[in-house]
Structures are given as structure tokens and as C-alpha cells.
Design an enzyme around this catalytic site. Structure first.
Site, PDB file in Angstrom:
ATOM      1  N   ASP A 161       0.784  -1.229   0.000  1.00  0.00           N
ATOM      2  CA  ASP A 161       0.000   0.000   0.000  1.00  0.00           C
ATOM      3  C   ASP A 161       0.818   1.282   0.000  1.00  0.00           C
ATOM      4  OD1 ASP A 161       0.765   0.139   2.675  1.00  0.00           O
ATOM      5  OD2 ASP A 161      -1.209   0.833   3.349  1.00  0.00           O
ATOM      6  N   ASN A 396       8.516  -9.284   4.166  1.00  0.00           N
ATOM      7  CA  ASN A 396       7.354  -8.785   4.894  1.00  0.00           C
ATOM      8  C   ASN A 396       6.097  -9.367   4.275  1.00  0.00           C
ATOM      9  OD1 ASN A 396       5.927  -6.685   6.721  1.00  0.00           O
ATOM     10  ND2 ASN A 396       5.007  -6.356   4.708  1.00  0.00           N
ATOM     11  N   GLU A 397       5.357 -10.106   5.068  1.00  0.00           N
ATOM     12  CA  GLU A 397       4.069 -10.641   4.662  1.00  0.00           C
ATOM     13  C   GLU A 397       4.082 -11.386   3.340  1.00  0.00           C
ATOM     14  OE1 GLU A 397       0.984  -7.720   5.050  1.00  0.00           O
ATOM     15  OE2 GLU A 397       1.205  -7.690   7.218  1.00  0.00           O
ATOM     16  N   ASN A 464       2.648  -9.422  12.067  1.00  0.00           N
ATOM     17  CA  ASN A 464       1.818  -8.251  11.814  1.00  0.00           C
ATOM     18  C   ASN A 464       0.373  -8.669  12.050  1.00  0.00           C
ATOM     19  OD1 ASN A 464       4.166  -7.100  10.916  1.00  0.00           O
ATOM     20  ND2 ASN A 464       3.610  -7.073   8.744  1.00  0.00           N
ATOM     21  N   TYR A 466      -3.714  -7.315  13.023  1.00  0.00           N
ATOM     22  CA  TYR A 466      -4.623  -6.174  13.066  1.00  0.00           C
ATOM     23  C   TYR A 466      -5.910  -6.506  13.820  1.00  0.00           C
ATOM     24  CZ  TYR A 466      -1.387  -3.510  10.304  1.00  0.00           C
ATOM     25  OH  TYR A 466      -0.281  -2.813   9.907  1.00  0.00           O
ATOM     26  N   TYR A 470      -8.470  -4.726  10.918  1.00  0.00           N
ATOM     27  CA  TYR A 470      -8.972  -5.560   9.821  1.00  0.00           C
ATOM     28  C   TYR A 470      -9.780  -6.745  10.364  1.00  0.00           C
ATOM     29  CZ  TYR A 470      -5.748  -2.889   6.905  1.00  0.00           C
ATOM     30  OH  TYR A 470      -5.098  -1.875   6.275  1.00  0.00           O
ATOM     31  N   GLU A 502       3.671  -5.209  13.564  1.00  0.00           N
ATOM     32  CA  GLU A 502       2.669  -4.247  13.093  1.00  0.00           C
ATOM     33  C   GLU A 502       1.384  -4.463  13.874  1.00  0.00           C
ATOM     34  OE1 GLU A 502       1.792  -3.975   8.879  1.00  0.00           O
ATOM     35  OE2 GLU A 502       3.927  -4.043   8.351  1.00  0.00           O
ATOM     36  N   TRP A 547       2.230   0.177  13.859  1.00  0.00           N
ATOM     37  CA  TRP A 547       2.124   0.578  12.471  1.00  0.00           C
ATOM     38  C   TRP A 547       1.237   1.788  12.423  1.00  0.00           C
ATOM     39  CZ3 TRP A 547       5.106  -0.654   8.611  1.00  0.00           C
ATOM     40  CH2 TRP A 547       4.736  -0.236   7.328  1.00  0.00           C
ATOM     41  N   LYS A 567      -2.459   5.299   9.606  1.00  0.00           N
ATOM     42  CA  LYS A 567      -2.211   4.582  10.863  1.00  0.00           C
ATOM     43  C   LYS A 567      -1.081   5.208  11.671  1.00  0.00           C
ATOM     44  CE  LYS A 567      -4.109   0.208   9.246  1.00  0.00           C
ATOM     45  NZ  LYS A 567      -4.156   0.491   7.789  1.00  0.00           N
TER      46      LYS A 567
HETATM   47  C1  GCB Z   1       0.344  -4.527   6.444  1.00  0.00           C
HETATM   48  C2  GCB Z   1       1.533  -4.178   5.626  1.00  0.00           C
HETATM   49  C3  GCB Z   1       1.760  -2.683   5.585  1.00  0.00           C
HETATM   50  C4  GCB Z   1       0.439  -1.958   5.394  1.00  0.00           C
HETATM   51  C5  GCB Z   1      -0.451  -2.278   6.565  1.00  0.00           C
HETATM   52  C6  GCB Z   1      -1.821  -1.607   6.481  1.00  0.00           C
HETATM   53  O1  GCB Z   1       0.180  -5.602   6.931  1.00  0.00           O
HETATM   54  O2  GCB Z   1       2.703  -4.832   6.037  1.00  0.00           O
HETATM   55  O3  GCB Z   1       2.635  -2.403   4.540  1.00  0.00           O
HETATM   56  O4  GCB Z   1       0.620  -0.581   5.273  1.00  0.00           O
HETATM   57  O5  GCB Z   1      -0.663  -3.642   6.625  1.00  0.00           O
HETATM   58  O6  GCB Z   1      -1.965  -0.503   6.992  1.00  0.00           O
HETATM   59  O7  GCB Z   1      -2.721  -2.181   5.896  1.00  0.00           O
END
Ligand code: GCB
Length: 590
Positions: A161, A396-397, A464, A466, A470, A502, A547, A567
């Protein structure tokens, strides 16, 4: 790839400034000789991304030309002259006085090319660099993938992103070295009780025997040791009694200088060790928490261009929150940034640009593997002497094919062929990082629902997650339970230190709400408080990295208001949101 320095022998000329610039969407610049100078051009800042310097260039990622002119000091004659580009994102080609000198692929690492024979003495030299940042499935990071993204499709079509800023992002310098020069230096430190052991290996550009000397200053008295080069390589060991060990709390640096018959080079070094033990990360044998942020190189107008006042400001702000660590998400940051981290005492997870790796076709996978390995090699060579760098992150991911972002319950299917492919790929990267540098930790950073077997070879489990954004957005009580459950299960499975690399909630600065609905500053503050409380009761959580440090430019999509990922606990222009004060509550008192 030593950082160029100015001393009594070596010279350096920084070409930062306003250059001539022209885009070349039809790719005719080469045949039309644009490297000799641009007949039509507009001014552009170097370093700097082009995308925010001109409105019409915002989403332009194809070929463009940069040209500048310079005299080279006559006193440099007799030395070898190189041009060094700190970062040309993604593919850069250098021309000197009309001759193509070489190219480099990979947008965030420096490259140097010898230009001694091409210099015009007592005359102007024309330096041209063409750069393009086309998004391709074979590149790292990848773009323009064939996968249907539906509502999550973005402009530009990245697999991540952050905005794919393009251009010359770090200084272009000319520098000299003598004919026989110190090409590489590796410093490894160890600790025995209160003594620091410093092992220095120096390599010359030629396979010759020669005598040299190394001096270490910063202790009670300068220490020296002989360097006896055999076939161009020499090693010395120094034992510093009552050494002052480098740490986040006392980032003490010694000055190391190397002298040979023909050359001199100097660099600051820190004496420290890094290791893991059970659920803890140990710095100099003592448990340490890596609390801080995932960040981005990002600011209005300069984009990903090196912005020195911003670096200083960001370190001040990170310190103000009580942070002592960050991850260079999602690519290597500038060398100046690393130097500042050594000096300011930050613990860095240093990452290659392998964001959202996918394991699709054989050809794509092979190309990406080549690029990932190249970038690990280049990154380790560039950053191996920074005490601040404690861990290499090689992805990463990475994503299995059958990943569903529906919730934590979704785990990738074991029959998904991309699972074994991904495991082999990632383990090759981890092994490469270990081979190149056995003194640091290695890791990959995972996303929700990715196969747990992928982290088997990692020293630290980096996740990471959320919970509350999410997953279970707006439901912090349920999210807390989900997070607790997942952390405990992960610890039970691996018994290794866990870093939450994150966790974050998009937040519109100035938007308030009671109740604390999503996107308000209150929600982000409560979300972060919840996460830090959960971590505080778990000794195996070795750090929490929010993050993001600051809002940053994102690709356009229905997920990103105003082309920003919000974020950040600071706005893009570095005003604190409420959440930044929450971090202070937790981190400053520790
Ligand atoms: C993630 C990614 C990061 C994004 C973030 C988001 O997992 O590693 O690059 O910016 O989520 O804010 O969705």
C-alpha cells in the site's frame, strides 16, 4: 561498498542539487542522445522523488532522465574516481560524458561505478542518469500482478500500500580512492565479562601483501594493532578492557581507523552482542524490548528522497514517545539514517524490499529469488558494521495463494502448492542472510493466516496483526481476546521471542468521538493501549512496533482516504495524535 568519506587521501564531491529532468515515456532518450544534455527539461531536486515535485508526474513510473554538469577537481588526477548513486528507484543507468557506464537494479541500495577514464579534466563533465520504476511481477517488490484484486485494486497497481515513489532518492557523489585501496572492512564485536573483543577484517582491491595498522580511539587511551595483508586480506583482534558497550541506553561509539601504505579509512563502531534466549532478546547479555514503530521514508514533496532535517526530527519524536527500536519497513533506509541510529541508540530490524511476495509462476519466482538474494548480499555489505542493526528481515508478509483475510481462523490450506514453494524460498533467503552475517538475528514478518511452518527457521517470531482493525474492527474487547489467544498459542508452538511488528488503526487526525468509533483519535489511543497492556503481561513479547510512526503516502484505493495510510501516531507532517501520548505513558516510564 564502504560509505564514501573525505580524509587526507580520499575525496568526495556531493552532486546533490537541482538537476535537469525530462520524462521519456516513449523510451527514445537513448537513441536521441539525451545523455549528452537535455534540450527541453525542467528542474528537479536530487535527492527526491519526482512524483510529488510535479502534479502531472504523480503516477508516472516509467523512464525519466536526470542530467547535471560538474568540474572534477584537478587535484584528483592520479586517483581512481567513482560515481556512487545512493538509491535510484527502481532501475538506474549512468552515463558520463556520453558513455554508458553501467546500471543497477533494486531501488534502495547504493551502487558505485568507476569512471576514472571518462573524466574530462579542466572541463565540464556531463553526468546523466536514467531511472524507471515500472511495476512488474518479476520485480521485488512486485507490481502489475495478474491476480484479480476486485475492490482492493489500487492505482498504481502495487502489491503493497505504500506509494511507489520513483527517482533518485539519495545523494549522487563522486569520490576517489588511491590505486591500491581498502575496499571492504568488517567489524565483529564480542563481549567477555567487561572486556570487548573487536575483530577487524580489511580487504584491499588488489591481491597483494602489505603492512597496515588499525587504531581504536574512545577508550582510556588509543589502541593500535598491526594489519598484515596477505593476498589483500588482513585481520586483527583488539581486546578493550572495561569497554563501554553500545546499547539503546548508552549508544557509545568508538572510532576505528585503518591505515595502509596507500590509503586510510575510518568508521565509528559499537561494541555489543545480540542473541536470543527463550522468549527474550538479549543485548549485551541483558533482556531488551524492541519497542517502536514500523516506519516509511516518506514526506510531502520530498517523497522518499533523503531529507536530513526530517531524519533528525523523526529521531527526536521517536525518543519523545520512548521508542528504542524500529523496522525499516519495507526496504533499506538511507545510510545517513543508519548512522543516526548508531549515534542515537536505536535497535533496527533491517528489511529488504520483499513485500507481499507471492509464489505463482516458476519464472516469476526464479526472478524474484535472484533479486531477493542480490538485495540481501548488498544490504549486508552496506549495513554490517552498524551496531544499531540487530536483525535482518528477509520478507514482509509473504502470501500463500489461498490466503483469506476473513479472520484469524483462516489458515492457509496445507494442500496449497504455494506453501511448500514459499517455505523453500523463504528458507533460502534466511539461510543467505545467516551465511552472510552469522552475528545477527534473522527473521521474516508474517501476516494473519499465513502458514506457521514458514517461520520455522526464524530467530524471532515477527507478526503483523490487526486485531481490532482488519479483524474485529470496532470491537476492542473481542479483539483483545483474539490477540491474547493468538500470542499465547504462538508462544506455545515456538518458544521464541515474539515481536508484534505491526498493529495499527487508521486515524483521521482531529476526528474525535465518544463513543470511540473507528477512525477517531480516541479509537486509536484505546486500540494501542489495549495492545500494550496485553504485551505487558507476557514476558515472551520482546517488543511492540506500532504501524505506523507517521501517516504516509499510499496508493489510491477505497481503503485509503486521500491517498494516505493514516495509521501513523503522527500525521504526515509530524503532529502527534492522541495515541502518541499513550505510547509515552507506556514507554517513557520503562
Ligand atoms: C500490512 C503491511 C503494511 C500496510 C499495513 C496496512 O500488513 O505490512 O505495509 O501498510 O498492513 O496498513 O494495511
Amino acid at each position: 561498498m564502504l560509505y564514501p568519506i573525505q580524509n587526507a587521501i580520499r575525496n568526495k564531491l556531493d552532486l546533490s542539487g537541482i538537476w535537469d529532468f525530462r520524462i521519456d515515456p516513449e523510451a527514445r532518450g537513448k537513441q536521441d542522445g539525451w545523455y549528452n544534455g537535455l534540450t527541453e527539461s525542467r528542474p528537479i531536486a536530487v535527492p527526491g522523488s519526482w512524483n510529488e515535485q510535479y502534479e502531472d508526474l504523480y503516477t508516472y513510473l516509467e523512464l525519466a532522465w536526470y542530467v547535471t554538469r560538474t568540474y572534477v577537481p584537478s587535484s584528483w588526477q592520479g586517483q581512481r574516481v567513482f560515481i556512487r548513486v545512493g538509491s535510484a528507484n527502481y532501475f538506474g543507468t549512468v552515463y558520463i560524458n556520453g558513455t554508458q557506464v553501467g546500471s543497477h537494479e533494486g531501488g534502495h541500495l547504493p551502487f558505485a561505478l568507476e569512471i576514472t577514464q571518462l573524466i574530462r579534466w579542466d572541463a565540464e563533465n556531463v553526468i546523466a542518469i536514467s531511472v524507471e520504476n515500472e511495476l512488474k511481477p518479476t520485480r521485488v517488490p512486485s507490481g502489475n500482478m495478474v491476480t484479480a484484486l476486485g475492490a482492493f485494486g489500487t492505482v498504481p497497481r502495487t502489491t503493497y500500500d505504500f506509494f511507489p515513489f520513483a527517482g533518485i532518492h539519495r545523494p549522487v557523489v563522486l569520490y576517489t580512492v588511491p590505486q591500491t585501496f581498502i575496499e571492504d572492512v568488517t567489524v565483529v564485536t564480542d563481549i567477555e565479562s567487561t572486556t570487548g573483543r573487536v575483530t577487524i577484517t580489511a580487504r584491499l582491491n588488489e591481491v597483494v601483501d602489505m603492512q597496515g595498522m588499525v587504531t581504536l580511539r574512545g577508550g582510556t587511551a588509543p589502541m593500535t594493532a598491526g594489519l598484515s595483508f596477505k593476498a589483500g586480506v588482513a585481520t586483527a583482534e583488539m581486546r578493550v578492557s572495561d569497554a563501554r558497550f553500545w546499547s539503546d541506553k548508552d549508544p557509545y561509539l568508538y572510532d576505528l581507523s585503518i591505515t595502509t601504505d596507500t590509503d586510510r579509512y575510518a568508521l565509528p563502531i559499537g561494541i555489543r552482542t545480540i542473541a536470543v534466549d527463550g522468549g527474550q532478546i538479549l543485548l549485551n547479555g541483558q533482556p531488551v524490548l524492541l519497542n517502536g514503530f514500523g516506519r516509511h521514508e516518506d514526506f510531502p514533496a520530498s517523497g522518499k528522497g533523503l531529507n536530513l532535517p526530517l531524519l533528525v526530527k523523526d529521531y527526536q519524536l521517536m525518543r519523545w514517545t520512548g521508542a528504542n527500536a524500529y523496522r525499516t519497513a519495507h526496504y533499506p533506509y538511507s545510510e545517513e539514517e543508519m548512522q543516526l541510529a548508531d549515534r542515537e541508540g536505536f535497535l533496527i530490524i533491517d528489511e529488504i524490499p520483499a513485500v507481499s511476495l507471492q509464489f505463482d509462476t516458476e519464472e516469476n519466482i526464479a526472478e524474484r529469488l535472484r533479486m531477493c538474494l542480490q538485495q540481501i548480499n548488498e544490504l549486508v555489505v552496506r549495513d554490517k558494521n552498524h551496531p544499531s542493526v540487530v536483525m535482518w528481515c528477509v520478507a514482509n508478509e509473504p502470501m500463500p495463494r489461498n490466503l483469506r483475510m476473513a479472520g484469524a481462523a483462516s489458515t492457509a490450506q496445507t494442500e496449497d502448492p504455494s506453501v511448500p514453494l514459499g517455505k523453500a524460498f523463504l528458507e533460502t533467503l534466511l539461510q543467505r542472510a545467516r551465511d552472510r552475517d552469522p552475528t545477527r538475528l534473522v527473521t521474516i514478518v508474517t501476516l494473519t493466516g499465513s502458514p506457521s511452518s514458514w517461520v520455522e527457521q526464524c530467530d524471532v517470531i515477527c507478526m503483523n496483526r490487526y486485531w481490532g482493525w482488519y479483524m474485529l474492527g470496532g470491537q476492542l474487547v473481542e479483539a483483545r481476546a483474539g490477540l491474547e489467544q493468538e500470542l499465547d498459542a504462538t508462544w506455545a508452538q515456538w518458544h521464541r521471542p515474539i515481536l508484534l511488528t505491526e498493529f495499527g488503526a487508521d486515524t483521521m487526525a482531529g476526528l474525535h468521538g465518544h463513543p470511540n468509533v473507528m477512525w477517531t483519535e480516541e479509537y486509536q489511543a484505546d486500540f494501542i493501549r489495549m495492545h500494550l497492556e496485553v504485551a505487558a503481561t507476557r514476558s515472551f513479547v520482546a517488543g511492540m512496533q506500532v504501524w505506523n510512526f507517521a501517516d504516509f503516502a499510499a496508493v489510491q484505493s477505497i481503503m485509503r482516504v486521500g491517498g494516505l495510510n493514516m495509521k501513523g501516531v503522527f500525521t504526515r507532517t509530524r503532529a502527534p495524535k492522541m495515541a502518541a501520548h499513550v505510547l509515552r505513558e507506556f514507554w517513557v516510564k520503562q
